[in-house]
Design an enzyme around this catalytic site. Structure first.
Site, PDB file in Angstrom:
ATOM      1  N   GLU A   4       0.874  -1.179   0.000  1.00 31.10           N
ATOM      2  CA  GLU A   4       0.000   0.000   0.000  1.00 31.10           C
ATOM      3  C   GLU A   4       0.906   1.221   0.000  1.00 31.10           C
ATOM      4  O   GLU A   4       1.781   1.331   0.868  1.00 31.10           O
ATOM      5  CB  GLU A   4      -0.892   0.026   1.245  1.00 31.10           C
ATOM      6  CG  GLU A   4      -1.933  -1.069   1.295  1.00 31.10           C
ATOM      7  CD  GLU A   4      -2.912  -1.036   0.147  1.00 31.10           C
ATOM      8  OE1 GLU A   4      -3.120   0.031  -0.453  1.00 31.10           O
ATOM      9  OE2 GLU A   4      -3.457  -2.118  -0.169  1.00 31.10           O
ATOM     10  N   CYS A  44      -2.188   8.499   4.164  1.00 29.78           N
ATOM     11  CA  CYS A  44      -2.232   8.074   2.761  1.00 29.78           C
ATOM     12  C   CYS A  44      -3.602   8.381   2.160  1.00 29.78           C
ATOM     13  O   CYS A  44      -3.753   8.449   0.946  1.00 29.78           O
ATOM     14  CB  CYS A  44      -1.934   6.594   2.664  1.00 29.78           C
ATOM     15  SG  CYS A  44      -2.952   5.627   3.781  1.00 29.78           S
ATOM     16  N   GLU A  98       2.714  13.140  -4.353  1.00 28.57           N
ATOM     17  CA  GLU A  98       2.285  13.081  -2.962  1.00 28.57           C
ATOM     18  C   GLU A  98       3.238  13.894  -2.096  1.00 28.57           C
ATOM     19  O   GLU A  98       4.447  13.705  -2.148  1.00 28.57           O
ATOM     20  CB  GLU A  98       2.270  11.634  -2.465  1.00 28.57           C
ATOM     21  CG  GLU A  98       1.705  11.556  -1.072  1.00 28.57           C
ATOM     22  CD  GLU A  98       1.800  10.179  -0.458  1.00 28.57           C
ATOM     23  OE1 GLU A  98       2.893   9.593  -0.488  1.00 28.57           O
ATOM     24  OE2 GLU A  98       0.772   9.693   0.038  1.00 28.57           O
TER      25      GLU A  98
HETATM   26  P1  NAD Z   1       8.951   5.037   3.362  1.00 28.54           P
HETATM   27  O1  NAD Z   1       8.678   4.353   2.078  1.00 28.54           O
HETATM   28  O2  NAD Z   1      10.079   5.982   3.444  1.00 28.54           O
HETATM   29  O3  NAD Z   1       9.248   3.955   4.504  1.00 28.54           O
HETATM   30  C1  NAD Z   1       8.313   2.937   4.833  1.00 28.54           C
HETATM   31  C2  NAD Z   1       9.068   1.792   5.496  1.00 28.54           C
HETATM   32  O4  NAD Z   1       9.910   1.181   4.513  1.00 28.54           O
HETATM   33  C3  NAD Z   1       9.968   2.216   6.646  1.00 28.54           C
HETATM   34  O5  NAD Z   1       9.952   1.239   7.651  1.00 28.54           O
HETATM   35  C4  NAD Z   1      11.328   2.269   5.965  1.00 28.54           C
HETATM   36  O6  NAD Z   1      12.411   2.131   6.854  1.00 28.54           O
HETATM   37  C5  NAD Z   1      11.221   1.089   5.023  1.00 28.54           C
HETATM   38  N1  NAD Z   1      12.171   1.095   3.911  1.00 28.54           N
HETATM   39  C6  NAD Z   1      12.706   2.157   3.270  1.00 28.54           C
HETATM   40  N2  NAD Z   1      13.547   1.741   2.298  1.00 28.54           N
HETATM   41  C7  NAD Z   1      13.536   0.398   2.308  1.00 28.54           C
HETATM   42  C8  NAD Z   1      14.177  -0.608   1.535  1.00 28.54           C
HETATM   43  N3  NAD Z   1      15.035  -0.318   0.558  1.00 28.54           N
HETATM   44  N4  NAD Z   1      13.925  -1.892   1.820  1.00 28.54           N
HETATM   45  C9  NAD Z   1      13.059  -2.221   2.796  1.00 28.54           C
HETATM   46  N5  NAD Z   1      12.427  -1.327   3.565  1.00 28.54           N
HETATM   47  C10 NAD Z   1      12.651  -0.025   3.330  1.00 28.54           C
HETATM   48  O7  NAD Z   1       7.590   5.720   3.834  1.00 28.54           O
HETATM   49  P2  NAD Z   1       7.338   6.634   5.121  1.00 28.54           P
HETATM   50  O8  NAD Z   1       7.950   7.971   4.880  1.00 28.54           O
HETATM   51  O9  NAD Z   1       7.695   5.900   6.382  1.00 28.54           O
HETATM   52  O10 NAD Z   1       5.737   6.752   5.108  1.00 28.54           O
HETATM   53  C11 NAD Z   1       5.069   7.660   4.299  1.00 28.54           C
HETATM   54  C12 NAD Z   1       4.526   6.972   3.074  1.00 28.54           C
HETATM   55  O11 NAD Z   1       3.696   5.888   3.463  1.00 28.54           O
HETATM   56  C13 NAD Z   1       3.633   7.863   2.221  1.00 28.54           C
HETATM   57  O12 NAD Z   1       3.971   7.719   0.869  1.00 28.54           O
HETATM   58  C14 NAD Z   1       2.231   7.326   2.465  1.00 28.54           C
HETATM   59  O13 NAD Z   1       1.326   7.526   1.442  1.00 28.54           O
HETATM   60  C15 NAD Z   1       2.497   5.894   2.682  1.00 28.54           C
HETATM   61  N6  NAD Z   1       1.386   5.269   3.409  1.00 28.54           N
HETATM   62  C16 NAD Z   1       0.488   4.521   2.693  1.00 28.54           C
HETATM   63  C17 NAD Z   1      -0.579   3.928   3.339  1.00 28.54           C
HETATM   64  C18 NAD Z   1      -1.554   3.086   2.569  1.00 28.54           C
HETATM   65  O14 NAD Z   1      -2.228   2.280   3.183  1.00 28.54           O
HETATM   66  N7  NAD Z   1      -1.641   3.230   1.255  1.00 28.54           N
HETATM   67  C19 NAD Z   1      -0.759   4.101   4.716  1.00 28.54           C
HETATM   68  C20 NAD Z   1       0.150   4.885   5.411  1.00 28.54           C
HETATM   69  C21 NAD Z   1       1.233   5.460   4.747  1.00 28.54           C
END
Ligand code: NAD
Length: 482
Positions: A247, A281, A380
């Site tokens: 997601e 999100c 976004e």
């Molecule tokens: P992010 O993608 O930076 O990080 C999310 C997670 O992924 C963190 O735990 C991070 O450490 C991990 N991560 C980062 N790089 C990685 C890699 N190479 N391999 C494995 N894991 C890795 O996102 P964020 O800044 O923490 O959250 C914000 C984002 O989340 C926004 O884009 C938002 O839309 C999205 N979000 C989506 C939903 C949904 O249900 N669609 C819900 C909440 C948040």
């Protein structure tokens, strides 16, 4: 109060380094120093999970029900305590923090009940004397990777169905919210779940996250986060053909048409665009308004935004807290400039705010006069920024709403049943709302999006079983007796 370490194979363990957890409402406050796992600890966690899962998959329904109820009830009972912790480290207001922890508990009690309702299918084969049983089995060891914006509820909506369906988990929380992660892990440790069934490894995406997603010993990955990270995870999953559910971001439209009740429209817009600092999100980051009500809507929005109270997340009168950290604040402010540079008009907000405590405060921002091609309306931001797009009529508004690479949620504000029905059927999003904000979803029904917002099966409700189980078809000959 709570451990600040990783949790592997039933034990709290140190890592090679630590990271401070800072309160965004008062950056002088360090909530704790949290151990970061080393890459070499990820295989340990996976091995522990594999061992625990080999037993757990045969556990009777009442055992699973009991453990999930313990966790769910504990979260609900401690929602005031852990909700305050969540608000301190993430910056959402106290009612939002407490509500989130309570909601996290409901995910566990919902899936506890679902365990007792699971059934398979039995049918006759096309071959005489042969019966066919279709059943669901666990996928195995699931990597759970979560973002910072729902520190407790989001892990809960992944961990609860994973456990309910007989899987084990290696969970990597986001680095900005380790205290809420540790609090949830403590509750899990206090339950009757076997040691090693849920393992928590804190650390960056670059190190711990990469070690998890590239491991051939992980059976499935469930991820919520940004589109960029999602693309990288999909690449890694393709190498090992790991089952995947993701997601990601969105650019959710709130559509307001001429026949809308404008009080409802303004309240949904303010709630959907700015509450939790727009760090959802499902936030309304585009507001598409037909021209008959455009100017009045903008004037009323401005008046409503003037009344918003932005302050320390734990203060009783704060409606909106700070942005989560300095990077997100800088990103939000950069999009104020991007929007202006592209020719949109900033009607109000968009500037950093000073409060009694040093924190990442910002006035929610409203743009008008933009068009849907602008970066402000395509990318976004994940902050308290939204842009009102003027539409000629409903058809134009619908076309603008659908003109995006994302497709998580959408909403229409209208008093016309036929228009609401048309929008519900033609909006190209996974979730669609009528006379409600774009954010705010239930736990017992599917959640997810289309296009670049989602990948793989739906989360939540009964639909979660698509991801957390695999189907087995068994053919059984009854022999002569058949
Ligand atoms: P992010 O993608 O930076 O990080 C999310 C997670 O992924 C963190 O735990 C991070 O450490 C991990 N991560 C980062 N790089 C990685 C890699 N190479 N391999 C494995 N894991 C890795 O996102 P964020 O800044 O923490 O959250 C914000 C984002 O989340 C926004 O884009 C938002 O839309 C999205 N979000 C989506 C939903 C949904 O249900 N669609 C819900 C909440 C948040």
């Amino acid at each position: 109060m709570f451990e600040t370490r990783n949790h592997i194979d039933g034990r709290w363990v140190e890592g090679p380094s630590t990271l401070p957890d800072i309160n965004p409402s008062d950056t002088r406050e360090v909530i704790g120093e949290f151990a970061q796992a080393g890459e070499d600890q990820v295989p340990e966690a996976i091995t522990a999970a594999r061992r625990a899962q080999s037993q757990w998959q045969w556990s009777p329904p009442e055992t699973r029900y009991g453990a999930l109820m313990q966790i769910g009830n504990a979260l609900m009972e401690r929602s005031a305590e852990f909700g305050e912790l969540l608000s301190r480290e993430e910056g959402k207001t106290l009612p939002e923090g407490k509500g989130e922890v309570y909601r996290a508990g409901q995910f566990f009690t919902y899936y506890a009940a679902e365990v007792l309702r699971r059934m398979g299918d039995l049918t006759d084969s096309v071959r005489p004397g042969v019966e066919v049983l279709v059943s669901r089995e666990p996928v195995g060891v699931v990597a759970v990777i979560t973002p910072w914006n729902f520190p407790t509820a989001l892990p809960a909506w992944k961990l609860a169905p994973a456990i309910a369906h007989g899987n084990a988990v290696v969970w990597k929380p986001a680095s900005l919210v380790p205290a809420s992660a540790a609090a949830l892990m403590q509750i899990i440790e206090d339950s009757d779940l076997p040691p090693g069934l849920v393992n928590m490894v804190l650390g960056s995406g670059r190190t711990v996250g990469e070690a998890l997603i590239t491991s051939p010993d992980i059976d499935a990955i469930t991820f919520t986060g940004s589109l960029a990270t999602g693309r990288r995870i999909a690449e890694a999953a393709a190498v090992n053909l790991t089952k995947l559910q993701m997601e990601m971001g969105s650019k959710n439209p709130l559509v307001v048409v001429d026949d809308a009740d404008l009080d409802t429209a303004v309240s949904c817009a303010v709630n959907g665009s700015f509450f939790s600092m727009g760090q959802k999100c499902t936030a309304s980051s585009r507001i598409v308004v037909t021209r008959g009500v455009h100017d009045e809507f903008v004037a009323r929005m401005q008046a409503a935004m003037d009344r918003l109270v932005i302050g320390h997340a734990l203060e009783a009168d704060s409606q909106i807290g700070p942005v989560v950290d300095e990077h997100q604040l800088a990103r939000n402010l950069s999009y104020i400039e991007i929007g202006r540079g592209d020719g949109a008009e900033l009607v109000c907000g968009g500037e950093p705010l000073e409060r009694a405590t040093p924190g990442h405060y910002m006035a929610p921002a409203l743009f008008v006069g933009g068009d849907n091609a602008m970066r402000l309306n395509r990318e976004e931001v994940f902050g308290p920024l939204t842009c009102v797009l003027r539409a000629d009529d409903y058809d134009h508004a619908l076309a603008l709403a659908n003109d995006t690479e994302f497709g998580l949620t959408s909403s229409i504000i209208t008093t016309s049943l036929s228009r609401a029905t048309h929008f519900r059927r033609h909006s190209r999003t996974g979730c669609v709302m009528v006379n409600l904000p774009t954010s705010g979803t239930d736990y017992h029904v599917p959640f997810g999006g289309r296009k670049n917002s989602s990948f793989g099966p739906r989360e939540q409700g009964r639909h979660a079983e698509e991801f957390y189980t695999q189907v087995k078809t068994a053919y059984v000959s009854a022999g002569q007796a058949g």
